[in-house]
Scaffold this active site. Structure first.
Site, PDB file in Angstrom:
ATOM      1  N   LYS A 238       0.840  -1.198   0.000  1.00  0.00           N
ATOM      2  CA  LYS A 238       0.000   0.000   0.000  1.00  0.00           C
ATOM      3  C   LYS A 238       0.884   1.260   0.000  1.00  0.00           C
ATOM      4  O   LYS A 238       2.097   1.176   0.239  1.00  0.00           O
ATOM      5  CB  LYS A 238      -0.914  -0.040   1.230  1.00  0.00           C
ATOM      6  CG  LYS A 238      -1.891  -1.238   1.226  1.00  0.00           C
ATOM      7  CD  LYS A 238      -2.751  -1.250   2.487  1.00  0.00           C
ATOM      8  CE  LYS A 238      -3.641  -2.479   2.555  1.00  0.00           C
ATOM      9  NZ  LYS A 238      -4.474  -2.501   3.790  1.00  0.00           N
TER      10      LYS A 238
ATOM     11  N   TYR B 218     -11.880  -2.847  -2.858  1.00  0.00           N
ATOM     12  CA  TYR B 218     -12.399  -3.073  -1.503  1.00  0.00           C
ATOM     13  C   TYR B 218     -13.930  -3.077  -1.477  1.00  0.00           C
ATOM     14  O   TYR B 218     -14.531  -2.720  -0.468  1.00  0.00           O
ATOM     15  CB  TYR B 218     -11.859  -2.002  -0.548  1.00  0.00           C
ATOM     16  CG  TYR B 218     -10.466  -2.296  -0.024  1.00  0.00           C
ATOM     17  CD1 TYR B 218     -10.164  -3.514   0.597  1.00  0.00           C
ATOM     18  CD2 TYR B 218      -9.445  -1.343  -0.105  1.00  0.00           C
ATOM     19  CE1 TYR B 218      -8.906  -3.781   1.096  1.00  0.00           C
ATOM     20  CE2 TYR B 218      -8.166  -1.616   0.399  1.00  0.00           C
ATOM     21  CZ  TYR B 218      -7.910  -2.829   0.999  1.00  0.00           C
ATOM     22  OH  TYR B 218      -6.653  -3.099   1.514  1.00  0.00           O
TER      23      TYR B 218
ATOM     24  N   ASN C  81      -1.537  -0.262   7.384  1.00  0.00           N
ATOM     25  CA  ASN C  81      -0.936  -1.559   7.709  1.00  0.00           C
ATOM     26  C   ASN C  81      -0.093  -2.166   6.580  1.00  0.00           C
ATOM     27  O   ASN C  81       0.127  -3.368   6.522  1.00  0.00           O
ATOM     28  CB  ASN C  81      -2.007  -2.534   8.233  1.00  0.00           C
ATOM     29  CG  ASN C  81      -3.114  -2.784   7.230  1.00  0.00           C
ATOM     30  OD1 ASN C  81      -3.048  -2.343   6.100  1.00  0.00           O
ATOM     31  ND2 ASN C  81      -4.131  -3.522   7.655  1.00  0.00           N
TER      32      ASN C  81
ATOM     33  N   HIS D  95      -1.579  -5.566   1.528  1.00  0.00           N
ATOM     34  CA  HIS D  95      -2.844  -6.282   1.322  1.00  0.00           C
ATOM     35  C   HIS D  95      -2.554  -7.671   0.786  1.00  0.00           C
ATOM     36  O   HIS D  95      -1.657  -7.844  -0.039  1.00  0.00           O
ATOM     37  CB  HIS D  95      -3.724  -5.553   0.309  1.00  0.00           C
ATOM     38  CG  HIS D  95      -4.791  -6.444  -0.269  1.00  0.00           C
ATOM     39  ND1 HIS D  95      -5.972  -6.710   0.390  1.00  0.00           N
ATOM     40  CD2 HIS D  95      -4.829  -7.184  -1.405  1.00  0.00           C
ATOM     41  CE1 HIS D  95      -6.689  -7.558  -0.342  1.00  0.00           C
ATOM     42  NE2 HIS D  95      -6.021  -7.863  -1.430  1.00  0.00           N
TER      43      HIS D  95
ATOM     44  N   GLU E 275      -9.188 -10.618  -7.658  1.00  0.00           N
ATOM     45  CA  GLU E 275      -8.260  -9.492  -7.517  1.00  0.00           C
ATOM     46  C   GLU E 275      -7.150  -9.540  -8.565  1.00  0.00           C
ATOM     47  O   GLU E 275      -6.753  -8.503  -9.105  1.00  0.00           O
ATOM     48  CB  GLU E 275      -7.688  -9.471  -6.091  1.00  0.00           C
ATOM     49  CG  GLU E 275      -8.752  -9.051  -5.072  1.00  0.00           C
ATOM     50  CD  GLU E 275      -8.349  -9.220  -3.615  1.00  0.00           C
ATOM     51  OE1 GLU E 275      -9.179  -8.907  -2.748  1.00  0.00           O
ATOM     52  OE2 GLU E 275      -7.219  -9.676  -3.335  1.00  0.00           O
TER      53      GLU E 275
END
Ligand code: GTP
Ligand code: MG
Length: 150
Positions: free
Chosen positions: A9, A49, A112, A115, A126
């Site tokens: 990310k 998402y 965080n 992913h 995905e």
């Protein structure tokens, strides 16, 4: 063999963690079959998402994912979907074990660093969302004969 979608990310990219994260998947024995650097649009982040739409943190999550470069990757290997999530650690870094990516490298749930697909169906969806079929590279890694029994 099984494939999963992994993304570093924008926080991971900005903090200089690209090589650290790739290193962990490489060392484990997984094979990199696709990689690119992209800045997702808000619309694209929303698609990625989509299952979290309606959650209070959704807009922030979508805006954050589209705020800068993301390293999109496909990793291949036996059990990579489930074990990749183990390498990543629990969603909240407060709960991620030391030794995991989020446990070692992150402190808050909204930042965080990484992913990973949460199952075979989401992995396929995905991979198809982020990559064109021709961007997935099929090749034999020399290490494979040392990683797997015949
Ligand atoms: P991903 O691999 O990013 O999909 O994380 P995950 O599968 O461990 O968790 P989940 O799919 O449930 O949530 C997706 C992302 O939304 C997480 O990685 C977090 O960045 C964010 N998120 C989840 N729960 C919360 C929350 O309670 N608060 C905030 N601020 N962000 C959250
Ligand atoms: Mg998830």
């Amino acid at each position: 063999r099984e494939r999963t979608f992994i993304a570093i990310k924008p926080d991971g990219v900005q903090r200089g963690l690209i090589s650290e994260i790739i290193h962990r998947f490489e060392r484990k024995g997984y094979k990199l079959v696709a990689i690119k650097l992209v800045i997702p649009t808000k619309e694209f982040a929303e698609k990625h998402y989509h299952d979290l739409k309606g959650r209070p943190f959704f807009n922030g999550l979508r805006d954050f994912l589209s705020s800068g470069p993301v390293v999109a990757m496909v990793w291949e290997g036996q059990g990579v979907i489930k074990y990749g999530r183990k390498l990543i650690g629990a969603t909240s870094p407060h709960n991620s074990e030391p030794g995991t990516i989020r446990g070692d490298l992150a402190v808050s749930v909204g930042r965080n660093t990484i992913h990973g697909s949460d199952g075979p169906e989401t992995a396929n969806a995905e991979i198809a969302l982020w990559f064109k079929p021709e961007e997935l590279v099929s090749y034999t890694s020399n290490a494979e004969k040392w990683l797997y029994e015949p």
